[in-house]
Design a protein around this motif. Structure first.
Motif, short mmCIF file in Angstrom:
data_model
loop_
_atom_site.label_atom_id
_atom_site.label_comp_id
_atom_site.label_asym_id
_atom_site.label_seq_id
_atom_site.Cartn_x
_atom_site.Cartn_y
_atom_site.Cartn_z
N ILE A 57 -2.76 14.37 9.00
CA ILE A 57 -1.69 14.81 9.89
C ILE A 57 -0.56 13.77 9.75
N ARG A 58 0.63 14.26 9.42
CA ARG A 58 1.78 13.35 9.33
C ARG A 58 2.43 13.29 10.72
N VAL A 59 2.40 12.11 11.30
CA VAL A 59 3.01 11.94 12.62
C VAL A 59 4.35 11.23 12.44
N SER A 60 5.41 11.87 12.89
CA SER A 60 6.74 11.27 12.82
C SER A 60 7.24 11.03 14.23
N ILE A 61 7.74 9.82 14.48
CA ILE A 61 8.15 9.44 15.84
C ILE A 61 9.60 8.96 15.82
N ARG A 62 10.39 9.42 16.75
CA ARG A 62 11.76 8.93 16.90
C ARG A 62 12.00 8.58 18.36
N SER A 63 12.94 7.65 18.61
CA SER A 63 13.20 7.21 19.98
C SER A 63 14.68 6.97 20.20
N LYS A 107 0.82 -1.22 0.00
CA LYS A 107 0.00 0.00 0.00
C LYS A 107 0.86 1.28 0.00
N ARG A 108 2.13 1.15 0.39
CA ARG A 108 2.97 2.35 0.43
C ARG A 108 3.88 2.48 -0.79
N VAL A 109 3.71 1.60 -1.78
CA VAL A 109 4.53 1.74 -2.99
C VAL A 109 3.93 2.86 -3.84
N HIS A 145 15.07 -2.53 3.93
CA HIS A 145 15.70 -2.65 5.25
C HIS A 145 14.69 -2.39 6.38
N HIS A 146 13.39 -2.40 6.04
CA HIS A 146 12.36 -2.27 7.08
C HIS A 146 12.03 -3.65 7.65
N PRO A 147 11.51 -3.70 8.88
CA PRO A 147 11.00 -4.99 9.37
C PRO A 147 9.94 -5.52 8.39
N HIS A 167 -2.21 2.39 11.87
CA HIS A 167 -2.05 2.08 10.44
C HIS A 167 -0.79 2.66 9.83
N GLY A 168 0.19 2.95 10.67
CA GLY A 168 1.49 3.39 10.17
C GLY A 168 2.49 2.26 10.33
N GLY A 169 3.75 2.61 10.49
CA GLY A 169 4.77 1.58 10.67
C GLY A 169 6.15 2.20 10.66
N GLY A 170 7.14 1.37 10.33
CA GLY A 170 8.50 1.88 10.27
C GLY A 170 9.46 1.02 11.06
N HIS A 171 10.55 1.63 11.48
CA HIS A 171 11.61 0.92 12.20
C HIS A 171 11.36 0.99 13.71
N LYS A 172 12.16 0.20 14.46
CA LYS A 172 11.99 0.16 15.92
C LYS A 172 12.07 1.55 16.56
N PHE A 173 13.01 2.36 16.06
CA PHE A 173 13.24 3.66 16.70
C PHE A 173 12.91 4.85 15.78
N ALA A 174 12.35 4.58 14.62
CA ALA A 174 12.00 5.66 13.68
C ALA A 174 10.76 5.22 12.92
N SER A 175 9.62 5.78 13.31
CA SER A 175 8.37 5.33 12.70
C SER A 175 7.49 6.51 12.35
N GLY A 176 6.40 6.21 11.66
CA GLY A 176 5.48 7.28 11.31
C GLY A 176 4.09 6.74 11.04
N ALA A 177 3.14 7.65 11.01
CA ALA A 177 1.75 7.30 10.67
C ALA A 177 1.08 8.54 10.09
P1 AMP Z 1 8.90 9.55 8.76
O1 AMP Z 1 8.80 9.96 10.17
O2 AMP Z 1 7.70 9.89 7.94
O3 AMP Z 1 10.21 9.98 8.16
O4 AMP Z 1 8.95 7.95 8.73
C1 AMP Z 1 9.85 7.20 9.51
C2 AMP Z 1 9.76 5.75 9.13
O5 AMP Z 1 8.45 5.28 9.32
C3 AMP Z 1 10.09 5.44 7.67
O6 AMP Z 1 10.82 4.24 7.63
C4 AMP Z 1 8.77 5.26 7.00
O7 AMP Z 1 8.83 4.34 5.96
C5 AMP Z 1 7.89 4.75 8.12
N1 AMP Z 1 6.53 5.30 7.98
C6 AMP Z 1 6.17 6.59 8.01
N2 AMP Z 1 4.84 6.74 7.82
C7 AMP Z 1 4.35 5.50 7.64
C8 AMP Z 1 3.05 4.96 7.36
N3 AMP Z 1 1.98 5.75 7.23
N4 AMP Z 1 2.94 3.63 7.21
C9 AMP Z 1 4.00 2.82 7.33
N5 AMP Z 1 5.25 3.25 7.61
C10 AMP Z 1 5.44 4.56 7.74
#
Ligand code: AMP
Length: 319
Positions: free
Chosen positions: A259-265, A83-85, A101-103, A278-288
């Motif tokens: 709203i773009r939510v970006s999370i870092r840890s 869905k993210r392609v 390199h994502h989970p 319904h987002g995803g990403g890496h263990k310490f860098a994710s988003g939704a």
């Molecule tokens: P960002 O904070 O948008 O730079 O995203 C950080 C990480 O989370 C990247 O590896 C993205 O591929 C992943 N990510 C961000 N948004 C989404 C999303 N809506 N669904 C799945 N993965 C996401």
């Protein structure tokens, strides 16, 4: 696996290279580098790199126009789920290769080259290139370095192993390029963005448990004259704040009504929280991407709980 990928590339006359929506340097550079490697080694093939471009990264390299293809190979870089392609219809292709390199999230049905310990998709491609001994050039080498250095935030994380430095050293020796020019391409930014960074630093709320969060509304975006993608990308500049273990930017994107939510840890694993929304990403860098700021605040509440549990566990372990 590397041989199998090369054999598949050799088999197809037409190859399309795609990556995730919301382009970033690792996604863009991995697809551009792979495109040019294939063009250089197999000039008779038609190879295109597609996806929605971004003004911010236009100077890094040019993407190709998406066109209808027949009996083509699709290679997707830096993306774990369909869905993210960005921009492509999987049903148009005869075969799919994923390089990521994502989970793991889901299979694309073909070859899957995934190393979720790797710093970047570019690193995974660099290893593939070393093993297959394909010919490169300095531009390809620079793109690969750029993607790697961007996703590793300039070698800040534990993915920066001795093996990674050896790999980078190999590319720099064999296909040298100017590091200073490369960093300019990646990091030169307008004063407005730096001023917005000041806004974020001043307005970030920090909880007693070490959660830092800030909302960047469209009014703020307009006031500082930046676009929402640039604002959302600023999250990486707020590492190493003593009082903050997990930090979040919530950026209004009026164009897409979300709203773009970006999370870092720097401590607790946070991708399961992003997945819940319904987002995803890496263990310490994710988003939704969520529909409203209220929904984004639910993520903040969940992350606060994660931090409370994390700190309890740390206390139990005597840290
Ligand atoms: P960002 O904070 O948008 O730079 O995203 C950080 C990480 O989370 C990247 O590896 C993205 O591929 C992943 N990510 C961000 N948004 C989404 C999303 N809506 N669904 C799945 N993965 C996401």
């Amino acid at each position: 696996m590397y041989r199998k990928i090369l054999k598949t590339i050799k088999k197809y006359d037409t190859i399309v290279i795609a990556r995730h929506i919301g382009v970033d340097p690792d996604a863009l550079c991995s697809q551009l580098a792979l495109r040019d490697v294939i063009r250089l080694n197999f000039p008779e093939k038609k190879v295109i790199a597609v996806g929605t471009g971004s003004q911010k990264f236009a100077h890094i390299g040019k993407l190709d126009k998406l066109e209808k293809v027949h009996d083509a190979l699709l290679i997707v870089t830096d993306t774990p789920d369909k869905k993210r392609v960005d921009s492509v219809d999987f049903s148009q292709f005869s075969y799919v290769i994923k390089i990521d390199h994502h989970p793991f999230v889901e299979s694309f049905g073909g070859i899957e080259l995934i190393d979720d310990q790797a710093s970047s998709a570019c690193e995974v491609i660099m290893k593939f290139l070393v093993h297959t001994k394909l010919l490169l050039n300095p531009q390809i080498s620079e793109w690969l370095y750029m993607g790697l250095v961007s996703d590793s935030n300039r070698f800040l994380f534990d993915s920066s192993t001795p093996e990674l430095f050896a790999l980078v050293s190999y590319f720099l020796q064999k296909y040298p390029f100017s590091l200073s020019q490369c960093y300019q391409k990646l990091y030169l930014r307008p004063l407005n963005e730096v001023r917005l960074e000041g806004y974020i630093a001043l307005n970030m709320k920090v909880t007693d448990h070490g959660l830092g969060y800030v909302s960047i509304t469209n009014d703020v975006i307009l006031e500082y004259g930046v676009d929402s993608a640039s604002a959302g990308n600023m999250i990486n500049n707020f590492n190493f704040i003593k009082e903050v273990l997990v930090w979040v930017t919530m950026t209004e994107d009026v164009k897409n009504n979300q709203i773009r939510v970006s999370i870092r840890s720097r401590g607790p694993v946070i991708n399961h929280v992003a997945e819940k929304y319904h987002g995803g990403g890496h263990k310490f860098a994710s988003g939704a991407r969520v529909p409203t700021m209220d929904e984004a605040m639910k993520i903040i509440d969940d992350l606060e709980k994660v931090l409370i549990d994390y700190q309890k566990e740390e206390m139990t372990n005597g840290n």
